[in-house]
Motif scaffolding. Structure first.
Motif, short mmCIF file in Angstrom:
data_model
loop_
_atom_site.label_atom_id
_atom_site.label_comp_id
_atom_site.label_asym_id
_atom_site.label_seq_id
_atom_site.Cartn_x
_atom_site.Cartn_y
_atom_site.Cartn_z
N ASP A 69 40.11 -27.78 120.85
CA ASP A 69 39.02 -27.19 121.62
C ASP A 69 39.01 -25.67 121.44
O ASP A 69 39.39 -25.17 120.38
CB ASP A 69 39.13 -27.60 123.10
N SER A 70 38.61 -24.92 122.46
CA SER A 70 38.48 -23.47 122.31
C SER A 70 39.81 -22.79 122.02
O SER A 70 39.85 -21.76 121.35
CB SER A 70 37.87 -22.87 123.58
N ILE A 71 40.92 -23.35 122.53
CA ILE A 71 42.22 -22.71 122.29
C ILE A 71 42.56 -22.78 120.81
O ILE A 71 43.28 -21.93 120.29
CB ILE A 71 43.31 -23.35 123.17
N THR A 72 42.02 -23.78 120.12
CA THR A 72 42.15 -23.84 118.66
C THR A 72 41.09 -22.97 117.98
O THR A 72 41.39 -22.21 117.06
CB THR A 72 42.03 -25.29 118.17
N VAL B 85 46.54 -31.78 116.89
CA VAL B 85 45.52 -32.35 117.77
C VAL B 85 45.75 -31.74 119.15
O VAL B 85 46.74 -32.05 119.82
CB VAL B 85 45.63 -33.89 117.82
N PHE B 86 44.84 -30.87 119.57
CA PHE B 86 45.06 -30.01 120.73
C PHE B 86 43.88 -30.14 121.70
O PHE B 86 43.00 -29.29 121.75
CB PHE B 86 45.23 -28.57 120.24
N PHE B 87 43.87 -31.24 122.44
CA PHE B 87 42.83 -31.48 123.45
C PHE B 87 43.48 -31.77 124.79
O PHE B 87 44.63 -32.17 124.86
CB PHE B 87 41.93 -32.66 123.04
N GLY B 88 42.71 -31.60 125.85
CA GLY B 88 43.20 -31.88 127.19
C GLY B 88 42.81 -30.84 128.20
O GLY B 88 42.64 -31.15 129.39
N ALA B 89 42.64 -29.59 127.76
CA ALA B 89 42.29 -28.53 128.70
C ALA B 89 40.90 -28.73 129.29
O ALA B 89 40.62 -28.28 130.41
CB ALA B 89 42.37 -27.17 128.00
N ASN B 90 40.01 -29.41 128.57
CA ASN B 90 38.68 -29.73 129.09
C ASN B 90 38.65 -31.12 129.72
O ASN B 90 37.98 -31.35 130.73
CB ASN B 90 37.64 -29.61 127.99
N ASP B 91 39.38 -32.06 129.12
CA ASP B 91 39.45 -33.41 129.67
C ASP B 91 39.91 -33.38 131.13
O ASP B 91 39.46 -34.18 131.95
CB ASP B 91 40.45 -34.26 128.86
N THR C 165 49.94 -30.30 123.96
CA THR C 165 49.43 -30.55 125.31
C THR C 165 48.65 -29.33 125.80
O THR C 165 48.83 -28.22 125.30
CB THR C 165 50.57 -30.81 126.31
N PRO C 166 47.80 -29.53 126.80
CA PRO C 166 47.18 -28.36 127.42
C PRO C 166 48.26 -27.46 128.01
O PRO C 166 49.30 -27.95 128.47
CB PRO C 166 46.28 -28.96 128.51
#
Length: 244
Positions: free
Chosen positions: A17-20, A79-85, A127-128
């Motif tokens: 996401d944005s952090i990437t 794979v860096f998702f979770g901060a929005n989920d 992880t987030p």
């Protein structure tokens, strides 16, 4: 006339996401990884600001097709998702993804990568990071909304990411735990309560490299060092690896 053989750089793909997406900014963790891998790998930023794992799973086949070209040699994928989920459903339903679906989406991403020839041992989940609620609440208020994330909930998604990585046989960088280890002041790692500060980017780059290095350590330096080029016959040095 024979077709010229092209120089192919292996790839490390950063998917998140944005952090990437922001990781290629000045002092970003993606830039630091790319700098370490110059002349060995292309580091490809596929960060999508605001995206969650549901949307990522839909788009991934268009980013890395199942019929992966033999020329597209992928050394690793983060794979860096979770901060929005982990956004609260009642405050931010557009980005929120339920915890069980989040885990299922991560598994689906790994399955697709495997179908594209990227085996689980080449996948690194991230992880987030922890969330600093007072700082993020200020950002929310500026946008005309209420606080829409909680650190405790981000921790639940981080734990789910760690579990899923174990079930899939992938590595994981647990930022949520590491940044809060030994009661350290994790707020220094964040610029606005959610995204990374310079110190946070440095933290991610350092810990990610410890996981990534063994996947790329044996990759060769691409094309000869300039001092090894035969001045009288440069073609013999420069093209020796490319001749049939």
């Amino acid at each position: 006339m024979s077709k010229l053989k092209t120089v192919i750089w292996p790839q490390v793909i950063l998917f998140g996401d944005s952090i990437t997406q922001f990781s290629f900014q000045s002092n970003g963790w993606g830039s630091e990884i790319a700098n370490k891998l110059v002349r060995k790998c292309d580091v490809v930023n596929r960060g999508l600001s605001g995206y969650n794992s549901r949307w990522a799973k839909i788009l991934l086949p268009r980013i890395i097709p199942s019929q992966n070209s033999a020329e597209q040699n992928i050394a690793a994928v983060t794979v860096f998702f979770g901060a929005n989920d982990c956004a609260l459903e009642d405050k931010n339903p557009q980005q929120h993804v339920p915890l069980e679906e989040y885990s299922a989406n991560l598994k689906g991403i790994v399955r697709h990568l495997d179908s594209a020839g990227v085996t689980a041992d080449k996948v690194i989940f991230i992880t987030p990071p922890p969330l600093h609620e007072p700082a993020w609440e200020k950002e929310c208020i500026l946008k005309g909304c209420a606080l829409n994330r909680l650190n405790s909930v981000a921790g639940q998604y981080a734990q789910a990411c760690v579990r899923t990585a174990g079930q899939c046989g992938a590595d994981v960088l647990d930022l949520w735990t590491l940044m809060q280890k030994d009661d350290q002041d994790y707020t220094a790692y964040l610029s606005d309560g959610l995204h990374l500060s310079d110190k946070g980017n440095e933290f991610v780059a350092q810990h990610l490299w410890s996981l990534l290095e063994r996947r790329v350590v044996n990759l060769p330096f691409i094309l000869p060092y300039w001092g090894d080029v035969d001045v009288s016959n440069p073609e013999s040095s420069l093209l020796s690896e490319l001749l049939p």
